[in-house]
Design a protein around this motif. Sequence first.
Motif, PDB file in Angstrom:
ATOM      1  N   ALA A 102       0.819  -1.213   0.000  1.00 47.50           N
ATOM      2  CA  ALA A 102       0.000   0.000   0.000  1.00 47.50           C
ATOM      3  C   ALA A 102       0.853   1.263   0.000  1.00 47.50           C
ATOM      4  O   ALA A 102       0.504   2.251  -0.637  1.00 47.50           O
ATOM      5  CB  ALA A 102      -0.932  -0.008   1.208  1.00 47.50           C
ATOM      6  N   GLY A 103       1.968   1.248   0.727  1.00 46.21           N
ATOM      7  CA  GLY A 103       2.795   2.451   0.825  1.00 46.21           C
ATOM      8  C   GLY A 103       4.115   2.376   0.112  1.00 46.21           C
ATOM      9  O   GLY A 103       4.924   3.296   0.197  1.00 46.21           O
ATOM     10  N   GLN A 104       4.379   1.255  -0.595  1.00 47.90           N
ATOM     11  CA  GLN A 104       5.648   1.011  -1.283  1.00 47.90           C
ATOM     12  C   GLN A 104       6.816   1.104  -0.310  1.00 47.90           C
ATOM     13  O   GLN A 104       7.790   1.827  -0.511  1.00 47.90           O
ATOM     14  CB  GLN A 104       5.856   1.983  -2.455  1.00 47.90           C
ATOM     15  N   HIS A 105       6.701   0.338   0.766  1.00 48.48           N
ATOM     16  CA  HIS A 105       7.726   0.318   1.803  1.00 48.48           C
ATOM     17  C   HIS A 105       8.663  -0.869   1.598  1.00 48.48           C
ATOM     18  O   HIS A 105       8.257  -1.941   1.145  1.00 48.48           O
ATOM     19  CB  HIS A 105       7.076   0.210   3.187  1.00 48.48           C
ATOM     20  N   HIS A 106       9.919  -0.686   1.988  1.00 48.56           N
ATOM     21  CA  HIS A 106      10.896  -1.770   1.948  1.00 48.56           C
ATOM     22  C   HIS A 106      10.674  -2.673   3.159  1.00 48.56           C
ATOM     23  O   HIS A 106      10.382  -2.192   4.262  1.00 48.56           O
ATOM     24  CB  HIS A 106      12.312  -1.209   1.979  1.00 48.56           C
ATOM     25  N   LEU A 107      10.843  -3.983   2.960  1.00 47.12           N
ATOM     26  CA  LEU A 107      10.627  -4.892   4.088  1.00 47.12           C
ATOM     27  C   LEU A 107      11.703  -5.963   4.148  1.00 47.12           C
ATOM     28  O   LEU A 107      12.290  -6.342   3.133  1.00 47.12           O
ATOM     29  CB  LEU A 107       9.222  -5.497   4.050  1.00 47.12           C
ATOM     30  N   PHE A 108      11.922  -6.429   5.370  1.00 46.59           N
ATOM     31  CA  PHE A 108      12.976  -7.402   5.657  1.00 46.59           C
ATOM     32  C   PHE A 108      12.372  -8.531   6.483  1.00 46.59           C
ATOM     33  O   PHE A 108      11.763  -8.291   7.531  1.00 46.59           O
ATOM     34  CB  PHE A 108      14.102  -6.714   6.434  1.00 46.59           C
TER      35      PHE A 108
ATOM     36  N   ARG B 162      -7.913  -3.498  -1.476  1.00 51.11           N
ATOM     37  CA  ARG B 162      -7.618  -2.600  -0.356  1.00 51.11           C
ATOM     38  C   ARG B 162      -6.353  -1.794  -0.634  1.00 51.11           C
ATOM     39  O   ARG B 162      -6.279  -0.597  -0.333  1.00 51.11           O
ATOM     40  CB  ARG B 162      -7.464  -3.405   0.939  1.00 51.11           C
ATOM     41  N   VAL B 163      -5.370  -2.446  -1.215  1.00 47.51           N
ATOM     42  CA  VAL B 163      -4.119  -1.753  -1.554  1.00 47.51           C
ATOM     43  C   VAL B 163      -4.388  -0.657  -2.579  1.00 47.51           C
ATOM     44  O   VAL B 163      -3.879   0.470  -2.473  1.00 47.51           O
ATOM     45  CB  VAL B 163      -3.078  -2.759  -2.085  1.00 47.51           C
ATOM     46  N   ALA B 164      -5.191  -0.968  -3.588  1.00 48.43           N
ATOM     47  CA  ALA B 164      -5.503   0.021  -4.630  1.00 48.43           C
ATOM     48  C   ALA B 164      -6.232   1.223  -4.044  1.00 48.43           C
ATOM     49  O   ALA B 164      -5.949   2.373  -4.424  1.00 48.43           O
ATOM     50  CB  ALA B 164      -6.339  -0.639  -5.730  1.00 48.43           C
ATOM     51  N   ARG B 165      -7.161   0.991  -3.115  1.00 51.05           N
ATOM     52  CA  ARG B 165      -7.871   2.113  -2.492  1.00 51.05           C
ATOM     53  C   ARG B 165      -6.909   2.988  -1.702  1.00 51.05           C
ATOM     54  O   ARG B 165      -6.978   4.226  -1.753  1.00 51.05           O
ATOM     55  CB  ARG B 165      -8.989   1.588  -1.589  1.00 51.05           C
ATOM     56  N   ALA B 166      -5.990   2.353  -0.966  1.00 51.31           N
ATOM     57  CA  ALA B 166      -5.008   3.130  -0.199  1.00 51.31           C
ATOM     58  C   ALA B 166      -4.091   3.923  -1.123  1.00 51.31           C
ATOM     59  O   ALA B 166      -3.747   5.075  -0.837  1.00 51.31           O
ATOM     60  CB  ALA B 166      -4.191   2.192   0.687  1.00 51.31           C
ATOM     61  N   ARG B 167      -3.702   3.335  -2.242  1.00 50.39           N
ATOM     62  CA  ARG B 167      -2.860   4.056  -3.206  1.00 50.39           C
ATOM     63  C   ARG B 167      -3.611   5.250  -3.804  1.00 50.39           C
ATOM     64  O   ARG B 167      -3.033   6.317  -4.018  1.00 50.39           O
ATOM     65  CB  ARG B 167      -2.409   3.111  -4.318  1.00 50.39           C
ATOM     66  N   ASP B 168      -4.889   5.065  -4.078  1.00 56.82           N
ATOM     67  CA  ASP B 168      -5.689   6.163  -4.633  1.00 56.82           C
ATOM     68  C   ASP B 168      -5.776   7.320  -3.640  1.00 56.82           C
ATOM     69  O   ASP B 168      -5.710   8.496  -4.037  1.00 56.82           O
ATOM     70  CB  ASP B 168      -7.088   5.664  -4.989  1.00 56.82           C
TER      71      ASP B 168
END
Length: 503
Positions: free
Chosen positions: A207-213, A409-415
């Motif tokens: 949703a936020g294009q965050h880096h993850l580990f 849900r991801v698309a709505r958050a991106r919008d």
Amino acid sequence: MIARTFTVAFEGIEAQRVEVQCALAPGLPNFTIVGLPDKAVSEARERVRATLSSMQISLPSKKIVINMSPADLPKAGSHFDLPIVLSVLAATGVIPPDRIETCMSLGELSLDGALVAVSGALPAALKAAEIGCNLLCPKSCESEAAWVGATPVYGASHLTELVKHLIGDMPLQQANPGEIAMPHHVKCLRDVKGQEKAKRALEIAAAGQHHLFMVGTPGSGKSMLATRLPSILPPLSASEALETSIIHSLSGLIGEGGISRARPFREPHHTASMAAIVGGGRGAQPGEVSLAHNGVLFMDEFPEFPRGVLESLRQPVESGEIMVARANAHIKYPAQFMLVAAANPCKCGYLPDPERACAKVPLCGSDYLGRISGPLMDRFDLRFEVPPVQFSDLELPPSGDSSKIVAQRVARARDVQLARLEGTGLRTNSELEGQLLEELATPDDEGKVMLSKAAEKLGLSARGYHRVMKVARTIADLDHSDGVRRPHIAEALSYRVVSGVSN
């Protein structure tokens, strides 16, 4: 008489206009190419000779000089074959010279005259549209180039077809743009049994294009989770598809179908060199970080990558671009990607299991994850452990939402983010910084107190502090909340603590 036509030379993702000039002069028969050609361009004269011979066209017994202007710009690649042979045909009177003066062309010649696909058709079409030229290219490249839509594109399978087109005997049909369909079989999150916290982290990251580990024992599902991340990402927008496809076109990764709206997913092996990851080699070609632009870069066995390769990721992760600096080239490539890293907790991989762990526990864990520097680890927005799945869990029915529902849900958050960031040039919460971050992601009073206490207890750096705010802003967007509140901060902090890893 001098015949002229146009083509391009590539500097990074930029296509530079090149004027190809052909002159016939009295003297001993000779065929010379000047203008800083590389070996592939110099060898074009032999391919041109063989092609014209197969078409029963004889070269005149004169001195033939091909000049590629600007002369101080290096010319590399086999795509210069087609403009060279067209300029020769125009100079010898086979085709009208004025017909090629308004054309840009690129393509490789076979010895029998067939046109072979080359890389870079898309940026070449953009440059042709910029200077107001038609584009001539191999048939296999036409749908890619036609996607630009701002200039006529004509593709041919053989040089004879182009000659007939240029003399007006058999005009070619203008190419139509192609688009690769989205894959029918997409790996679904419901295939993953258990790991609900990891699935939630993937949703937040998408949703936020965050880096993850991710840290977990072998077989816990880290790679399985990572490969399902593309299934919940929104398709590329038109502008994003253009940015990504230009890079892929230069690397020869676009097939005959044309442009894809699917986000790239790159997963280099841990033996990859620095040039393969960040770019370099002959001509300073784009690396994996640029090929993953607007998509996902998955690096499994993260600590096993060479230390220099890992440290080279710090610039693109932070700035969204990479500067490839070499002795003869300084090229900047876009590199706005999601970095997904996976690692075992130690060398043997079974640090949490006393029955299977090696004799070096617990030092092996800190030594192994210690290969990842603190500054690089600090750039991961979400860090979490992936526990092993019990055998009994594998018999349970699928749990959680499908990738299709999560993707909605991801698309709505991106919008929501796009609407909020309109006019700023930003797209996602991960890009927030400075005053904009303070305005959009500052939590309420309770959230501030929790974040301050957690930052002091966990020893968060300023970068870590701000990354928690960005993740909390994304969680709030998924929660349909206008403001960032204490529960959002609490969940964001829960993805900041991994045993054996500094905060």
